[in-house]
Write a protein that holds these residues in place. Structure first.
Motif, PDB file in Angstrom:
ATOM      1  N   ASP A 108       0.590  -0.959  -0.231  1.00 27.34           N
ATOM      2  CA  ASP A 108      -0.310   0.246   0.128  1.00 27.34           C
ATOM      3  C   ASP A 108       1.091   0.813   0.491  1.00 27.34           C
ATOM      4  OD1 ASP A 108      -2.628   1.548   1.154  1.00 27.34           O
ATOM      5  OD2 ASP A 108      -1.050   2.310   1.899  1.00 27.34           O
ATOM      6  N   ALA A 109       0.894   2.078  -0.718  1.00 26.32           N
ATOM      7  CA  ALA A 109       1.552   3.251  -1.235  1.00 26.32           C
ATOM      8  C   ALA A 109       1.962   3.929  -0.221  1.00 26.32           C
ATOM      9  CB  ALA A 109       0.990   4.403  -2.008  1.00 26.32           C
ATOM     10  N   LEU A 110       0.574   4.364   1.403  1.00 21.59           N
ATOM     11  CA  LEU A 110       1.281   5.132   2.305  1.00 21.59           C
ATOM     12  C   LEU A 110       1.736   3.841   3.221  1.00 21.59           C
ATOM     13  CD1 LEU A 110       0.823   7.565   3.962  1.00 21.59           C
ATOM     14  CD2 LEU A 110      -1.763   6.770   4.411  1.00 21.59           C
ATOM     15  N   PHE A 111       0.756   3.134   2.679  1.00 21.08           N
ATOM     16  CA  PHE A 111       2.758   1.993   4.495  1.00 21.08           C
ATOM     17  C   PHE A 111       3.356   1.614   4.260  1.00 21.08           C
ATOM     18  CE2 PHE A 111       3.716  -1.921   6.411  1.00 21.08           C
ATOM     19  CZ  PHE A 111       3.106  -1.656   6.881  1.00 21.08           C
ATOM     20  N   ASP A 112       4.089   1.723   2.374  1.00 23.58           N
ATOM     21  CA  ASP A 112       5.278   2.105   2.834  1.00 23.58           C
ATOM     22  C   ASP A 112       6.382   3.272   2.536  1.00 23.58           C
ATOM     23  OD1 ASP A 112       4.709  -0.456   1.866  1.00 23.58           O
ATOM     24  OD2 ASP A 112       5.156  -0.470  -0.795  1.00 23.58           O
ATOM     25  N   THR A 113       5.626   4.753   2.368  1.00 22.76           N
ATOM     26  CA  THR A 113       6.177   5.561   2.713  1.00 22.76           C
ATOM     27  C   THR A 113       6.193   5.590   3.784  1.00 22.76           C
ATOM     28  OG1 THR A 113       4.672   6.433   0.864  1.00 22.76           O
ATOM     29  CG2 THR A 113       5.354   8.079   2.607  1.00 22.76           C
ATOM     30  N   VAL A 114       5.318   6.032   5.223  1.00 24.95           N
ATOM     31  CA  VAL A 114       5.746   5.088   6.198  1.00 24.95           C
ATOM     32  C   VAL A 114       7.049   4.624   6.824  1.00 24.95           C
ATOM     33  CG1 VAL A 114       4.565   5.149   8.378  1.00 24.95           C
ATOM     34  CG2 VAL A 114       3.004   5.950   6.987  1.00 24.95           C
ATOM     35  N   ALA A 115       6.526   3.451   6.399  1.00 25.17           N
ATOM     36  CA  ALA A 115       7.890   2.353   6.446  1.00 25.17           C
ATOM     37  C   ALA A 115       9.292   2.764   5.924  1.00 25.17           C
ATOM     38  CB  ALA A 115       7.666   1.399   5.685  1.00 25.17           C
ATOM     39  N   SER A 116       9.096   3.884   5.174  1.00 23.07           N
ATOM     40  CA  SER A 116      10.874   4.055   4.980  1.00 23.07           C
ATOM     41  C   SER A 116      11.456   5.202   5.702  1.00 23.07           C
ATOM     42  CB  SER A 116      10.871   4.834   3.413  1.00 23.07           C
ATOM     43  OG  SER A 116      10.095   5.864   3.463  1.00 23.07           O
ATOM     44  N   LEU A 117      10.455   5.816   6.351  1.00 18.67           N
ATOM     45  CA  LEU A 117      10.443   6.760   6.754  1.00 18.67           C
ATOM     46  C   LEU A 117      10.631   6.453   8.538  1.00 18.67           C
ATOM     47  CD1 LEU A 117       7.712   9.821   6.909  1.00 18.67           C
ATOM     48  CD2 LEU A 117      10.608   9.660   5.927  1.00 18.67           C
ATOM     49  N   VAL A 118      10.719   5.628   9.145  1.00 19.93           N
ATOM     50  CA  VAL A 118      10.309   4.638  10.326  1.00 19.93           C
ATOM     51  C   VAL A 118      11.867   3.955  10.603  1.00 19.93           C
ATOM     52  CG1 VAL A 118       9.671   2.523  11.416  1.00 19.93           C
ATOM     53  CG2 VAL A 118       7.679   4.301  10.819  1.00 19.93           C
ATOM     54  N   LEU A 119      12.086   3.656   8.955  1.00 20.91           N
ATOM     55  CA  LEU A 119      13.262   3.315   8.382  1.00 20.91           C
ATOM     56  C   LEU A 119      14.497   4.399   8.861  1.00 20.91           C
ATOM     57  CD1 LEU A 119      15.736   0.557   7.709  1.00 20.91           C
ATOM     58  CD2 LEU A 119      14.375   0.953   5.534  1.00 20.91           C
ATOM     59  N   LEU A 120      14.608   5.482   8.280  1.00 22.68           N
ATOM     60  CA  LEU A 120      15.103   6.034   8.367  1.00 22.68           C
ATOM     61  C   LEU A 120      15.550   6.201   9.592  1.00 22.68           C
ATOM     62  CD1 LEU A 120      16.612   8.423   6.980  1.00 22.68           C
ATOM     63  CD2 LEU A 120      14.700  10.064   6.750  1.00 22.68           C
ATOM     64  N   GLU A 121      14.616   7.281  10.908  1.00 19.95           N
ATOM     65  CA  GLU A 121      14.090   7.077  11.781  1.00 19.95           C
ATOM     66  C   GLU A 121      15.209   6.492  13.119  1.00 19.95           C
ATOM     67  OE1 GLU A 121      11.131   8.101  15.823  1.00 19.95           O
ATOM     68  OE2 GLU A 121      10.977   7.168  13.867  1.00 19.95           O
TER      69      GLU A 121
END
Length: 200
Positions: free
Chosen positions: A157-170
């Motif tokens: 899901d585009a939003l799930f993957d977007t948030v995942a990339s930010l959580v990974l960056l954090e």
């Protein structure tokens, strides 16, 4: 600029899949923001209108059908939303090629600089066998964190993957103690500095 003073906006697209001889087209967009000061904010997602059929191979991955796209807006019509969230931010994506390709619909948009969490992960953890977003979030036990921020959604899901990339960056910033380091360490990572700072 320091990482702690930077504003990051991540973006992800899901697509219809490319038939031979045709250009792929986006059918869902997700954008979310994160900063050290404000945390995770401004999550936004929308399905996108397309005149192309959704290939079965793509549908098997993300589960998006033509029914989801009923009355969906065009990508071009979402320019105000996209500019609001990406303008002036450090743009983040996991494997940025697809996202940069679809944003060419807005010539001269000027978004960036870009951070590719796929490239960062390969630099930070070269020993891992997979640097896919899902594998990394599983390895570092980040999936529950993502699910709490994007309930009722899942991978691809585009939003799930977007948030995942930010959580990974954090997580990466925290593990390598980069919060008060220059942003340039993410834009042009120097592994010798990163691994001196790495938390045990």
């Amino acid at each position: 600029m320091l990482i702690c003073d930077s504003h990051f906006s991540a973006i992800d697209f899901e697509s219809a899949g490319a038939e031979r001889g045709k250009t792929d087209t986006p059918i869902q967009i997700g954008i979310a923001c994160w900063s050290v000061e404000k945390g995770h904010t401004d999550a936004y997602t929308s399905y996108l209108h397309t005149t192309q059929p959704i290939l079965w191979s793509a549908q098997k991955v993300h589960g998006i059908t033509v029914d989801h796209l009923t009355n969906a807006p065009t990508l071009l019509s979402l320019w105000p939303e996209i500019k609001l969230r990406l303008g002036g931010a450090i743009v983040v994506a996991h494997g940025k090629g697809t996202e940069k390709k679809f944003l060419r619909a807005f010539p001269g948009h000027g978004f960036g600089p870009w951070i590719d969490t796929l490239l960062l992960a390969r630099t930070a953890w070269p020993e891992l066998s997979s640097h896919s977003l899902g594998a990394l979030c599983k390895k570092f036990e980040l999936t529950e964190n993502i699910q709490q921020r994007v309930p009722e959604k899942s991978w691809h899901d585009a939003l799930f993957d977007t948030v995942a990339s930010l959580v990974l960056l954090e997580h990466l910033i925290d593990q390598f103690d980069l919060t008060k380091q220059p942003l340039d360490l993410l834009l042009h990572p120097d592994t010798s500095i990163w691994h001196q700072s790495r938390r045990s």
